[in-house]
Write an enzyme that holds these catalytic residues in place. Structure first.
Site, short mmCIF file in Angstrom:
data_model
loop_
_atom_site.label_atom_id
_atom_site.label_comp_id
_atom_site.label_asym_id
_atom_site.label_seq_id
_atom_site.Cartn_x
_atom_site.Cartn_y
_atom_site.Cartn_z
N LEU A 52 -1.04 11.00 -3.07
CA LEU A 52 -2.30 11.11 -3.79
C LEU A 52 -2.49 9.84 -4.61
O LEU A 52 -1.56 9.35 -5.24
CB LEU A 52 -2.29 12.31 -4.74
CG LEU A 52 -2.35 13.69 -4.13
CD1 LEU A 52 -2.26 14.75 -5.23
CD2 LEU A 52 -3.63 13.89 -3.36
N ASP A 53 -3.70 9.32 -4.61
CA ASP A 53 -4.04 8.16 -5.41
C ASP A 53 -3.74 8.45 -6.89
O ASP A 53 -3.92 9.59 -7.33
CB ASP A 53 -5.54 7.87 -5.21
CG ASP A 53 -6.00 6.62 -5.89
OD1 ASP A 53 -6.28 6.70 -7.11
OD2 ASP A 53 -6.09 5.59 -5.24
N PRO A 54 -3.32 7.45 -7.66
CA PRO A 54 -3.08 7.70 -9.09
C PRO A 54 -4.31 8.24 -9.83
O PRO A 54 -4.17 8.95 -10.82
CB PRO A 54 -2.68 6.33 -9.63
CG PRO A 54 -2.08 5.63 -8.46
CD PRO A 54 -2.88 6.12 -7.27
N LEU A 55 -5.52 7.94 -9.33
CA LEU A 55 -6.73 8.44 -9.98
C LEU A 55 -7.16 9.81 -9.44
O LEU A 55 -8.21 10.31 -9.79
CB LEU A 55 -7.87 7.44 -9.84
CG LEU A 55 -7.64 6.12 -10.59
CD1 LEU A 55 -8.79 5.16 -10.37
CD2 LEU A 55 -7.44 6.37 -12.07
#
Length: 118
Positions: A52-55
């Site tokens: 998952l993307d950090p954002l």
């Protein structure tokens, strides 16, 4: 409560990944918590089934022990992504990493047009 042997034999853990943590950071924090709280060996197997993307926030599937062999199978399952769109606004990076730098009229955009476009 699960025992150290349960984690070594294999568990599938469902983690709600916090905003601004990478998937690697989330797994690392979980790994060191299990090592320090349950006394698991430092070299036990642990991994996640999809980055998952950090954002991004949401479900991060983490496997331990023998269940790490199931990661490929888990990754092959159907997924659903949800999010929030800001219609009529852009950022230089096209994501949340930068502030909105331009806005555009949206009066012509209807629910039907959005469904057609999707």
């Amino acid at each position: 409560m699960l025992t150290p042997e349960d984690y070594l034999n294999g568990q599938v853990l469902l983690i709600d990944k916090p905003l601004q943590w990478s998937s690697f950071q989330a797994v690392n924090k979980l790994k060191y918590t299990l090592i320090n709280k349950l006394g698991l060996p430092k070299k036990f197997k642990i991994g996640h089934a999809g980055t998952l993307d950090p954002l991004a926030t949401g479900l991060l599937i983490v496997c331990t022990g023998k269940f790490t062999k199931s990661i490929s199978e888990i990754q092959g399952q159907a997924k659903e992504y949800t999010g929030t769109f800001y219609i009529g606004a852009t950022t230089p990076s096209y994501d949340l990493e930068t502030e909105i730098d331009a806005t555009f009229p949206t009066a012509h955009i209807t629910e039907a047009l959005i469904h057609e476009t999707v």
